[in-house]
Write a protein that holds these residues in place. Sequence first.
Motif, PDB file in Angstrom:
ATOM      1  N   LEU A 272       0.830  -1.207   0.000  1.00 41.38           N
ATOM      2  CA  LEU A 272       0.000   0.000   0.000  1.00 41.38           C
ATOM      3  C   LEU A 272       0.862   1.253   0.000  1.00 41.38           C
ATOM      4  O   LEU A 272       0.560   2.230  -0.711  1.00 41.38           O
ATOM      5  CB  LEU A 272      -0.918  -0.012   1.218  1.00 41.38           C
ATOM      6  N   ARG A 273       1.954   1.246   0.761  1.00 44.48           N
ATOM      7  CA  ARG A 273       2.874   2.393   0.769  1.00 44.48           C
ATOM      8  C   ARG A 273       3.451   2.616  -0.625  1.00 44.48           C
ATOM      9  O   ARG A 273       3.492   3.755  -1.121  1.00 44.48           O
ATOM     10  CB  ARG A 273       4.003   2.153   1.780  1.00 44.48           C
ATOM     11  N   GLU A 274       3.915   1.546  -1.256  1.00 49.50           N
ATOM     12  CA  GLU A 274       4.493   1.668  -2.589  1.00 49.50           C
ATOM     13  C   GLU A 274       3.458   2.184  -3.593  1.00 49.50           C
ATOM     14  O   GLU A 274       3.760   3.046  -4.416  1.00 49.50           O
ATOM     15  CB  GLU A 274       5.031   0.307  -3.042  1.00 49.50           C
ATOM     16  N   ALA A 275       2.247   1.639  -3.522  1.00 40.08           N
ATOM     17  CA  ALA A 275       1.200   2.078  -4.453  1.00 40.08           C
ATOM     18  C   ALA A 275       0.872   3.550  -4.266  1.00 40.08           C
ATOM     19  O   ALA A 275       0.662   4.285  -5.243  1.00 40.08           O
ATOM     20  CB  ALA A 275      -0.052   1.218  -4.267  1.00 40.08           C
ATOM     21  N   THR A 276       0.833   3.999  -3.006  1.00 41.57           N
ATOM     22  CA  THR A 276       0.530   5.405  -2.725  1.00 41.57           C
ATOM     23  C   THR A 276       1.656   6.308  -3.212  1.00 41.57           C
ATOM     24  O   THR A 276       1.409   7.350  -3.843  1.00 41.57           O
ATOM     25  CB  THR A 276       0.308   5.598  -1.216  1.00 41.57           C
ATOM     26  N   GLU A 277       2.905   5.924  -2.928  1.00 43.51           N
ATOM     27  CA  GLU A 277       4.053   6.733  -3.346  1.00 43.51           C
ATOM     28  C   GLU A 277       4.143   6.833  -4.864  1.00 43.51           C
ATOM     29  O   GLU A 277       4.431   7.902  -5.409  1.00 43.51           O
ATOM     30  CB  GLU A 277       5.343   6.130  -2.790  1.00 43.51           C
ATOM     31  N   GLU A 278       3.897   5.729  -5.560  1.00 42.02           N
ATOM     32  CA  GLU A 278       4.106   5.703  -7.007  1.00 42.02           C
ATOM     33  C   GLU A 278       2.916   6.241  -7.797  1.00 42.02           C
ATOM     34  O   GLU A 278       3.082   6.639  -8.957  1.00 42.02           O
ATOM     35  CB  GLU A 278       4.446   4.285  -7.455  1.00 42.02           C
ATOM     36  N   SER A 279       1.737   6.245  -7.175  1.00 40.30           N
ATOM     37  CA  SER A 279       0.558   6.753  -7.888  1.00 40.30           C
ATOM     38  C   SER A 279       0.211   8.183  -7.506  1.00 40.30           C
ATOM     39  O   SER A 279      -0.448   8.896  -8.275  1.00 40.30           O
ATOM     40  CB  SER A 279      -0.657   5.871  -7.603  1.00 40.30           C
ATOM     41  N   GLY A 280       0.616   8.601  -6.303  1.00 36.81           N
ATOM     42  CA  GLY A 280       0.237   9.914  -5.803  1.00 36.81           C
ATOM     43  C   GLY A 280      -1.224  10.006  -5.400  1.00 36.81           C
ATOM     44  O   GLY A 280      -1.735  11.098  -5.146  1.00 36.81           O
ATOM     45  N   ILE A 281      -1.920   8.866  -5.315  1.00 26.69           N
ATOM     46  CA  ILE A 281      -3.346   8.846  -4.994  1.00 26.69           C
ATOM     47  C   ILE A 281      -3.537   8.649  -3.494  1.00 26.69           C
ATOM     48  O   ILE A 281      -3.024   7.681  -2.923  1.00 26.69           O
ATOM     49  CB  ILE A 281      -4.075   7.728  -5.764  1.00 26.69           C
TER      50      ILE A 281
END
Length: 203
Positions: free
Chosen positions: A112-121
Amino acid sequence: MPDIVPVTAPAVPSPTAEAYADLHADACAVLTGWTPTGAAADAARDSTLDLLAAGPVAMSRGHRAGHVTASALVLDPTGGRVLLCLHGKFRKWVQLGGHCEPGDRTLAGAALREATEESGIAGLAIDPVPIDVDIHPVGCQGGSLHYDVRFAVFAPAGATERVSAESAALGWFPPDRLPEPLADGTVQLVAPALAALARRSAG
């Protein structure tokens, strides 16, 4: 002169092992209790558990023999689109994700951290049950393996993505019309991710 008896210093856990202890325990528990989504995922799960026998160091990118990573296939609320990034290094479209960090306590949290960091969402939500495990070679430490545990992540309605430093581009795509060139192993995430979304919607 009396005999000199060498004194052996007590073993001190390495900072790396200590920093990844909670994450390692979570990875062992999650994968041991997981029902694989296919034969390839079953074999990859068993190999990942073998790797985890090395201890918490197996969660660190410094472990040359291979290390556990976490990634996520991001879906919109309807399941009609998935978010992929054009990776800045190997120039293929791939799900979001990457290395675990010392601050991570769970595999799902790392994904979840990676997805948030890489998507900016902001406001992403994750299903804590993996949808796939995949092992593939990478260039870390001059050559290593990623034992990648994958999750389904759900974007809120109206989410707007923002390209990070690790990506050349981000894009939403219909799950049956993914872009090319596509990274190996990404297409196999679509069916179990949509199943996870269906379970979430039904609940």
